[in-house]
Scaffold this motif. Structure first.
Motif, short mmCIF file in Angstrom:
data_model
loop_
_atom_site.label_atom_id
_atom_site.label_comp_id
_atom_site.label_asym_id
_atom_site.label_seq_id
_atom_site.Cartn_x
_atom_site.Cartn_y
_atom_site.Cartn_z
N ARG A 161 5.86 -4.29 0.74
CA ARG A 161 7.20 -4.88 0.84
C ARG A 161 8.18 -3.96 1.57
NH1 ARG A 161 10.35 -2.33 -2.65
NH2 ARG A 161 9.42 -1.41 -4.53
N GLY A 162 7.71 -2.82 2.08
CA GLY A 162 8.56 -1.96 2.91
C GLY A 162 9.00 -0.66 2.29
N CYS A 163 8.57 -0.37 1.08
CA CYS A 163 8.93 0.91 0.44
C CYS A 163 8.28 2.07 1.20
CB CYS A 163 8.45 0.90 -1.01
SG CYS A 163 8.73 2.43 -1.91
N LYS A 164 9.01 3.15 1.38
CA LYS A 164 8.49 4.34 2.05
C LYS A 164 8.00 5.34 1.00
CE LYS A 164 9.84 2.94 6.16
NZ LYS A 164 8.87 2.54 7.20
N ILE A 165 6.86 5.97 1.26
CA ILE A 165 6.32 6.97 0.34
C ILE A 165 6.15 8.28 1.09
CG2 ILE A 165 4.33 7.63 -1.06
CD1 ILE A 165 3.95 4.72 -1.79
N VAL A 166 6.69 9.33 0.49
CA VAL A 166 6.61 10.68 1.06
C VAL A 166 5.91 11.57 0.04
CG1 VAL A 166 7.89 12.66 1.93
CG2 VAL A 166 8.75 10.33 2.35
N THR A 167 4.88 12.28 0.47
CA THR A 167 4.05 13.07 -0.44
C THR A 167 4.06 14.54 -0.07
OG1 THR A 167 2.59 11.19 -0.89
CG2 THR A 167 1.71 13.39 -1.33
N PRO A 212 -6.96 11.53 -0.91
CA PRO A 212 -7.12 10.21 -0.31
C PRO A 212 -6.34 9.09 -1.00
CG PRO A 212 -9.22 11.34 -0.30
CD PRO A 212 -8.26 12.20 -1.10
N GLY A 213 -6.14 9.22 -2.32
CA GLY A 213 -5.43 8.15 -3.03
C GLY A 213 -4.02 7.95 -2.53
N LEU A 214 -3.41 8.98 -1.96
CA LEU A 214 -2.06 8.84 -1.41
C LEU A 214 -2.08 8.75 0.11
CD1 LEU A 214 -0.20 11.16 -3.90
CD2 LEU A 214 0.14 8.70 -3.61
N LEU A 215 -3.26 8.55 0.66
CA LEU A 215 -3.39 8.33 2.10
C LEU A 215 -3.69 6.87 2.40
CD1 LEU A 215 -5.44 11.53 3.01
CD2 LEU A 215 -3.05 11.07 3.60
N LYS A 216 -4.77 6.35 1.81
CA LYS A 216 -5.17 4.97 2.07
C LYS A 216 -5.88 4.41 0.86
CE LYS A 216 -7.67 2.07 5.41
NZ LYS A 216 -8.54 2.07 6.63
N PHE A 217 -5.61 3.14 0.56
CA PHE A 217 -6.20 2.49 -0.61
C PHE A 217 -6.77 1.14 -0.22
CE2 PHE A 217 -5.27 -0.29 -4.47
CZ PHE A 217 -6.41 0.10 -5.16
N THR A 232 -4.58 -0.20 2.73
CA THR A 232 -3.16 0.04 2.96
C THR A 232 -2.91 1.53 3.12
OG1 THR A 232 -2.62 -1.87 1.58
CG2 THR A 232 -0.85 -0.28 2.00
N GLU A 233 -2.23 1.90 4.20
CA GLU A 233 -1.79 3.28 4.35
C GLU A 233 -0.68 3.51 3.34
OE1 GLU A 233 -3.10 5.47 6.41
OE2 GLU A 233 -4.44 4.10 7.50
N ILE A 234 -0.86 4.49 2.46
CA ILE A 234 0.07 4.67 1.36
C ILE A 234 1.27 5.55 1.75
CG2 ILE A 234 0.34 5.51 -1.00
CD1 ILE A 234 -1.26 2.94 -0.83
N SER A 235 1.02 6.76 2.20
CA SER A 235 2.13 7.69 2.50
C SER A 235 2.58 7.56 3.94
CB SER A 235 1.69 9.13 2.22
OG SER A 235 1.49 9.35 0.86
N ASP A 236 3.88 7.38 4.13
CA ASP A 236 4.45 7.42 5.48
C ASP A 236 4.45 8.85 6.01
OD1 ASP A 236 6.00 4.60 6.10
OD2 ASP A 236 5.89 5.05 3.96
N LEU A 237 4.73 9.81 5.14
CA LEU A 237 4.70 11.23 5.48
C LEU A 237 3.93 11.96 4.40
CD1 LEU A 237 8.43 11.82 6.55
CD2 LEU A 237 6.47 11.49 8.07
N TYR A 238 3.07 12.88 4.81
CA TYR A 238 2.28 13.66 3.86
C TYR A 238 2.33 15.11 4.30
CZ TYR A 238 -1.46 14.37 0.38
OH TYR A 238 -2.19 14.76 -0.71
N PHE A 239 2.88 15.97 3.45
CA PHE A 239 3.07 17.38 3.80
C PHE A 239 2.26 18.28 2.86
CE2 PHE A 239 7.20 15.31 4.87
CZ PHE A 239 7.07 15.38 6.25
N GLN A 240 1.46 19.15 3.47
CA GLN A 240 0.67 20.10 2.69
C GLN A 240 1.51 21.35 2.41
OE1 GLN A 240 -3.20 19.36 5.19
NE2 GLN A 240 -3.83 20.23 3.22
#
Length: 759
Positions: free
Chosen positions: A238-244, A251-256, A271-279
């Motif tokens: 629905r358009g929510c952005k996720i930043v990790t 992987p659970g916060l990358l694609k499901f 579904t691609e979960i995180s719009d941005l993922y920072f290590q």
């Protein structure tokens, strides 16, 4: 997003999908479960059904056809195994022999079937009757000073059992009630309460339906709470952005890929979960959050200069917050160079994440043990609350802070009295209900109990579930000191390492699993538990017990208490065992406002919400307002970097739950067939003069003069930030000093442990 190097072990697939189904099928075959287990899985996490013994993620009012995840299914299959650990097994194997077995192999012997007493002369467990066990344990406890005993509980016991266990301890005369929360989320109970007035999160499930952005810090949803992926997937759609922010690419916060969607299963188009993922560097979350806040403040200043209006919610801050000016002064004094150095992230990445925060009207902050298990974990929680408070993102729909707990009822046990702190317990009501003066001296938490055991001050240890000796730091010293205790009692479903290190007198008491029918005098019983979002759920087991000799946890606690305590007409153990509804009446009477109409509401679809004042913007803090805090450090680690020193992250695999090892497949990280690995990024391996496949040891670099070492680890290339290594929990626990813990809560700091590599 950072991409894994081609020469690292990693998992290219999504969380969920066919991999998840194969993982469940493998454990089904391994545990030799009967087809009847499928009926239990069908009822799992559904209103009126059986509540999973694995994670504490909430249960929806309108469940999916299959409301269980891979790890939840594994936990059920593990509990309902057809394997049996009988007295014949203990006749064949001495305890000394069993100490050489791996954790996985011990539990693979199956369900314990008979109460057992340790016989030191033969070094074996021998059968004992329940009546004799209760009478002998009671006699031992009566001979001891109650303050020299510890009553520990893991997070699986029901609300009813936890309430009576805590009551037993206080009637006996102590508050020594450590539990598994002390090892994972006690930082939340202490740190979050300090800044919001609530020891638990403020979100409910519907908030995830309306939020515009979710910021994750140190929480591995794919392995630890996979059912959470369903609302996350819907939020993204629905358009929510996720930043990790996480040192490890999970992987659970990358694609499901949703296993319940035929289209996704057929196409593997998840579904691609995180719009941005920072290590982020381990312990670098404070610095990262300060960077986010610094950019929010800069954008606010620019907006005000341009349009004479604020991005920051100044009205909310003026009415509801304390300490804002001191915090913003700290932001101004903190430079980007030190933020980048401590977080390991460039300014541009942090500003991109902050832009998502600024552009979202409603934001939720989520975190796990990657935040709580640091020396300055409490400060990290304070920093995340600072970020949310800047724009009024606590106390309105679609916003809030949401710690994700592990064990299925670890939060609930604290709610009903499992606490070493008497000020958190309704002692006035207990006095009125049961006619005694509750002890008011502070008891021991987990770290303090360990310190007292090592010092020889603890004479008895009762464990309601769990694998205490495997879960704690300082294992070598603890196992050595453990045998000096007079009495150890273990209540369990399967054999584990803690059952092999015994006091002078030791008992192993087998209990029913939650999925099994609990038949008492009034008929089949219901138990209840609280999830991560503060909702209470009833659970009914239907499966035939693994042995006719098993007793429920509640009945075992009552049996020991009855033989230990003097008669009290207001303490009716037999009545409470006969009908658990009477225990729920006691909980309701002890905690008015939280458990009103408990028996009538326990099967409410989605659970009934026990409430949270911070969600209502009622701040039960020292100032009466939500607290902005000023961090004293940008690193959560509690130690400085030095040449040759690494920050060790301890990990759980996709094939385990806490200390329970289901198998040797960490599919979601690409590690198969072993747990004896040391994960490092390829550049770090080269800088250290090592090579992939080399076998090394890790050595503690705590600087306290104690030698701690774990051998036999294979160097394995893996995508991680510089300056850190990763390996599996609980195997790495011997490297964690007992003194290495969060400053406020004493939660062991297992997510950033100072170590060196010995080749």
């Amino acid at each position: 997003m950072t991409k894994p190097e081609d020469d690292t072990v990693h998992y290219d697939g999504p969380a969920g999908g066919w991999g998840s189904l194969k993982g469940m099928a493998r454990i089904y075959g391994k545990e030799l479960d009967s087809p009847a287990v499928l009926e239990t899985l069908r009822r799992q996490n559904k209103p009126g059904g059986f509540m999973c013994v694995s994670c504490a993620w909430t249960k929806p009012a309108k469940p999916h056809p299959f409301e269980f995840c891979e790890n939840g299914a594994k936990a059920t299959l593990w509990e309902l195994t057809s394997r049996r650990c009988t007295p014949d097994f203990f006749e064949e194997h001495s305890v000394t022999d069993l100490k050489g077995w791996r954790d996985h192999d011990l539990e693979q012997q199956g369900r314990l079937t008979h109460p057992m007493r340790y016989d030191r002369a033969s070094d074996r467990y021998l059968p004992v009757s329940w009546a004799d066990a209760f009478r002998e344990i009671g006699a031992e406890l009566r001979a001891l000073d109650p303050k020299d005993t510890v009553f520990y509980t893991s997070g699986r016991a029901s609300l009813e059992t936890a309430y009576l266990y805590a009551l037993f301890a206080r009637l006996y005369g102590h508050n020594n009630l450590p539990d598994s929360s002390n090892m994972c989320h006690e930082t939340t109970s202490v740190g979050l309460k300090k800044v919001t007035g609530s020891p638990v999160g403020t979100c409910v499930l519907s908030d995830f339906d309306t939020c515009d952005a979710i910021f994750f810090f140190g929480q591995n949803t794919g392995s630890n709470s996979p059912r959470f992926l369903h609302p996350l997937q819907e939020a993204v759609k629905r358009g929510c952005k996720i930043v990790t922010f996480n040192p490890v690419r999970e992987p659970g916060l990358l694609k499901f890929v949703n296993p319940q969607s035929p289209a996704e299963m057929l196409t593997s188009r998840g579904t691609e979960i995180s719009d941005l993922y920072f290590q982020v560097r381990p312990g670098g979350d404070i610095a990262a959050i300060m960077g986010l806040c610094k950019h929010v403040k800069a954008r606010d200043a620019a907006l005000f200069a341009r349009e004479k209006r604020h991005l920051i919610d100044t009205a909310f801050i003026d009415q509801h917050c304390h300490g804002f000016d001191a915090f913003t002064a700290c932001l101004d004094a903190t430079g980007w160079e030190e933020i980048e150095r401590e977080s390991g992230l460039p300014r541009a990445d942090l500003e991109a994440a902050a832009d998502i925060y600024c552009d979202a009207d409603k934001v939720i902050g989520v975190y796990g043990m990657g935040v709580t298990q640091h020396v300055h974990g409490s400060q990290t929680i304070g920093a995340l609350v600072n970020l949310l408070l800047l724009r009024g993102n606590i106390g309105r729909e679609g916003t809030g802070i949401s710690p994700v707990r592990g064990h299925s009822n670890v939060q609930g046990q604290r709610t009903v009295g499992i606490s070493e702190k008497p000020e958190l317990v309704p002692n006035d009501r207990l006095k009125q209900l049961f006619g005694f003066d509750p002890p008011m001296e502070k008891g021991m938490n987990t770290v303090e109990a360990c310190e007292a055991i090592i010092a020889g001050k603890v004479k008895a240890f009762l464990s309601l579930g769990g694998n205490f000796l495997r879960a704690i730091p300082e294992q070598e010293k603890m196992e050595e000191a453990w045998t000096n205790m007079r009495l150890t009692v273990q209540i369990a479903t399967k054999l584990n390492r803690s059952h092999l290190i015994n006091g002078e007198v030791a008992y192993l008491l087998p209990c029913l699993g939650r999925s099994e029918e609990d038949m008492q005098a009034s008929g089949p019983q219901t138990v209840t538990m609280e999830d991560s979002l503060s909702c209470i759920h009833g659970s009914v087991g239907k499966r035939k017990p693994a042995s006719e000799h098993l007793m429920s946890e509640l009945a075992i606690v009552a049996g020991i208490a009855r033989e230990t305590l003097p008669p009290n007409p207001k303490v009716r153990w037999d009545e409470w065992v006969g009908d658990y509804a009477r225990v729920r009446d006691l909980i309701e009477a002890s905690y008015p406002g939280k458990f009103d109409d408990f028996n009538a509401r326990m099967f409410t679809p989605g659970g009934f919400y026990k409430g949270n004042k911070a969600r209502e913007r009622i701040w039960q803090t020292e100032s009466g307002k939500a607290e902005f805090t000023v961090p004293t450090t940008l690193s959560g680690c509690g130690f400085e970097d030095a040449p040759g020193r690494y920050r060790l992250i301890t990990l759980r695999s996709n094939d385990q739950f806490n200390t329970t090892i289901y198998g040797y497949s960490d599919r979601l990280r690409g590690v198969e067939g072993t747990r004896d690995v040391l994960l490092m990024n390829p550049e770090e391996i080269a800088r250290a003069g090592l090579s992939a496949g080399q076998v090394v040891a890790l050595v503690s670099d705590a600087g306290d003069g104690v030698h701690r070492q774990v051998d036999g680890l294979t160097v394995t290339p893996f995508s991680l930030p510089d300056g850190c290594v990763a390996a599996y929990y609980p195997e790495m626990n011997p490297l964690v000093p007992l003194s290495h813990h969060d400053k406020l809560s004493k939660t062991p700091a297992a997510k950033s442990v100072p170590v060196r590599i010995a080749s």
